[in-house]
Design a protein around this motif. Sequence first.
Motif, PDB file in Angstrom:
ATOM      1  N   TRP A  20       3.050  -3.982  -3.763  1.00 45.42           N
ATOM      2  CA  TRP A  20       4.171  -3.103  -3.385  1.00 45.42           C
ATOM      3  C   TRP A  20       4.881  -3.503  -2.156  1.00 45.42           C
ATOM      4  O   TRP A  20       4.383  -4.347  -1.456  1.00 45.42           O
ATOM      5  N   ASN A  21       6.035  -2.950  -1.579  1.00 45.30           N
ATOM      6  CA  ASN A  21       6.803  -3.411  -0.458  1.00 45.30           C
ATOM      7  C   ASN A  21       6.233  -2.489   0.853  1.00 45.30           C
ATOM      8  O   ASN A  21       5.734  -1.580   0.691  1.00 45.30           O
ATOM      9  N   TRP A  22       6.828  -2.839   1.942  1.00 48.02           N
ATOM     10  CA  TRP A  22       6.329  -2.337   3.240  1.00 48.02           C
ATOM     11  C   TRP A  22       6.926  -0.923   3.156  1.00 48.02           C
ATOM     12  O   TRP A  22       6.045   0.023   3.551  1.00 48.02           O
ATOM     13  N   ILE A 331       3.795  -9.493  -4.226  1.00 53.24           N
ATOM     14  CA  ILE A 331       5.001  -9.573  -5.085  1.00 53.24           C
ATOM     15  C   ILE A 331       6.308 -10.214  -4.724  1.00 53.24           C
ATOM     16  O   ILE A 331       6.288 -10.185  -3.595  1.00 53.24           O
ATOM     17  N   HIS A 332       7.088 -10.578  -5.710  1.00 54.38           N
ATOM     18  CA  HIS A 332       8.120 -11.322  -5.094  1.00 54.38           C
ATOM     19  C   HIS A 332       9.127 -10.843  -4.146  1.00 54.38           C
ATOM     20  O   HIS A 332       9.695 -11.279  -3.122  1.00 54.38           O
ATOM     21  N   THR A 333       9.512  -9.327  -4.568  1.00 55.12           N
ATOM     22  CA  THR A 333      10.398  -8.677  -3.602  1.00 55.12           C
ATOM     23  C   THR A 333       9.667  -8.511  -2.146  1.00 55.12           C
ATOM     24  O   THR A 333      10.551  -8.362  -1.307  1.00 55.12           O
ATOM     25  N   ALA A 334       8.662  -8.491  -2.145  1.00 60.43           N
ATOM     26  CA  ALA A 334       7.979  -8.458  -0.859  1.00 60.43           C
ATOM     27  C   ALA A 334       8.233  -9.498   0.119  1.00 60.43           C
ATOM     28  O   ALA A 334       8.367  -9.359   1.367  1.00 60.43           O
ATOM     29  N   TYR A 335       8.603 -10.700  -0.322  1.00 59.95           N
ATOM     30  CA  TYR A 335       8.973 -11.752   0.326  1.00 59.95           C
ATOM     31  C   TYR A 335      10.653 -11.908   0.601  1.00 59.95           C
ATOM     32  O   TYR A 335      10.926 -12.688   1.506  1.00 59.95           O
ATOM     33  N   ARG A 336      11.165 -11.313  -0.143  1.00 58.99           N
ATOM     34  CA  ARG A 336      12.476 -10.807   0.110  1.00 58.99           C
ATOM     35  C   ARG A 336      12.669 -10.250   1.613  1.00 58.99           C
ATOM     36  O   ARG A 336      13.200 -10.723   2.645  1.00 58.99           O
TER      37      ARG A 336
END
Length: 805
Positions: A20-22, A331-336
């Motif tokens: 999940w994202n922050w 996950i990928h969007t976390a690195y965005r």
Amino acid sequence: MKDKTLYMIGNAHLDVVWLWNWQEGLQEVKATFQSALDRMNEDPDFIFSCSSASYYEWVELNCPKMFEQIKVRVAEGRWELVGGWWTQPDCNIPCGESFVRQGLYGQNYFLEKFGKTAMVGYNVDSFGHNGMLPQILKKSGLDRYVFMRPMPLEKGLPGRVFNWRSADGSEVLTYRIPYEYCSGRADLRKNADRLLCELKDGPASLMLFYGVGNHGGGPTKENIRSIHEMNDDPTLPTFKMSRVDSFFKDVENNIFPTVTDDLQHHASGCYSVNSAVKRDNMTAEQALMTAERWSTITTAIGALGYPADLTLGWKNTLFNQFHDILAGTSIHTAYRDSGYAYGEAISIGERNINNAIQAITWDIDIPMDTAMRPIVVCNAHMWEASLPVELEVRGLKDDCFRLEDSEGNIIPAQRVTSEATVNGQSRLLFVAKLPSLGYATFKLFMGLEAAPAYVPVRVTDTTLENDRYKVTFNPATGNMSSLWDKVAELEVLRREGARLCVIEDKTDTWSHNVFKFDKLLGEMKPVYVRKIEEGAVRSTIRVRSKYGESYVTQDFRLYATLPSIEVKTTIDWREEQTMLKLKYPVCFNFRRPTIEIPYGHIEKSGNGEEEAGQGFIDMQGEHFKAGKMYGLALLNDSKFSYSMEIDEMCITLLKNSVFAHHDPKELEPTEEYRFLERGVQELTYAILPHTGNWKDCGLSKRAQELKRRAIPIIETYHSGSQPQVRSFASIDHSEITLTVLKQSENGLGVIVRGYETTGNTVNAVLDLGLLGRTIPLQFAPYEIKTVYVPYDIAKPYAETDMLER
């Protein structure tokens, strides 16, 4: 069994970024903290332990009423602050100074907001722990340490409780959590039953951690109820809801074994996976530390004030060092999101570097001379250095130019290809000899009728040669077939070197329970090998290689005056579920491999296992034919994974796994997945042969020089108070590497930090020219020393801890 005690530690492991994202992580923290407060209201025996100052700052800013309730519980003693760091980071990839800043910002936040600091270091989910952490923990007020990984099958240890010692002799009492850091009710009883055997004939007490974790949650009502039930059972041990520090206080007088080693290997794929986030982290660290050095200078000399936004840059960077971010497993969007935060940190650093440097160079006294263009080159390193300099120069369209230093000595220089595809512009290349943390001024004369004649570094399409080395390439393989040391009169390589090997890697993102990556799919084959540069400063051979749909371009650069061979590398990777390894075979017997780790180094065996490291790997021994001690170091600017085989040293350049692929999930052949390393990336590595011991080569300094290049500024003519060459800080001993010059947290002086690199007791003198002070210092072997120097010259300097107290 009631004479035996299980200390029950209520906690919630909070992976604020993972699957999940922050943004979801923030909600998770608030929900978990509210649940812990609710349990305290329901049960007067309940105690909660939680780490990571960044989580508390989130709550302070987003939910201030809850934060006030937490402050009450902390003061009461039922909410334990553990960790003392900004987050629970990856404990291998950050540089040594990042670990210091984790404690500086974390402990100071706790002290400011709660009136106390943590007593126990706490990294329960990090995927391994570098061997210099005991010294850093100890000097950050953390005499105890809790971890879980590596698990017993990954590293054998003499007990659950042991003294962990770093190379300098610092020790912290350390506990390896049994089984898990989180548990539901069923798991809690199962884990308690499993510990009964250990308690029966073993220690009088152990800790057992409980509470729903990873996505937060914390101890549940059922957890607490079951603990009371088990404690009421006369056949079971005493179950005591407790703080972590209470357990350590109760056992600290016991005798425990000592471990002097790093704590590896859990998830060894994480040393290499996701090159982009690891490079972003290195870039942010270097930008912030460099900005601190130059900003401290401008503050001390009264040119500019010290920038406040450096703290934000560090907090962004420290948060992104969270183990599931920097290890490459999210996950990928976390690195965005991490890219945004790193970008802000890098921008803060680079903007402040430029502000400070231009404030300094504008005050250099440069007399009017319209025949020349002044160039000021700045060295951010706190040692004298000869560094390659490249800069775009408009109007540099031919070789009719001359470069001089400030005393009129001619400096060899050459034109190289511009970054712009335009007429009338080139890049100027030269090697500048620069003072420690300072600058030197050069003069460029263009449009001359006659220019100096130089002897070029000898080059053909397959050979490079200067006064020290002759390097030969095999055009059929693209490999370096010979590295001949002309001075030592020996061959460095046992067989063809510089091989790019493609390794099969069907493991998940972490590479759980895999320690070696050695299933060779093939070697990259050359597209071409050819000369691309010839000049007095350097000559270059380019080797472009191909495997499948992937390409690697290596520019082997041999300088006339520098001791290493620099290799600028561009990778365009398309091969799924592979690793790419760079391999150099060495011609030595009785090999001793050494890897740089944060603020130190560690010797390893050449058993082929993947090892985490920082800027260099070295292998030395008795030369196979010459019979003399010799070695080879590989240095690089952004890779952190190495392996040493029988006679071969390797850098793992990439690991192309699927984002957040977690075993036992199997990849579906009909599904399209997003791979971590697909696309273009760049790095620079260097090849540094050496006679004798690697400790005489200043490898830690050479590795830093790859990461932070010289900074050139094209200036103009103006009067000023500064000379044309100046050093602002230095130390007079090569075995000491200075890493930090920053304003102290109290704003009343500066902090200088450095470490001893070779295992010797060293007496040295620190010269702080920016403050007009010289300071004698004694470093113990492998010591990291921090010194506070007030701006007020009438006040004494003092050695201090890493919290600046």
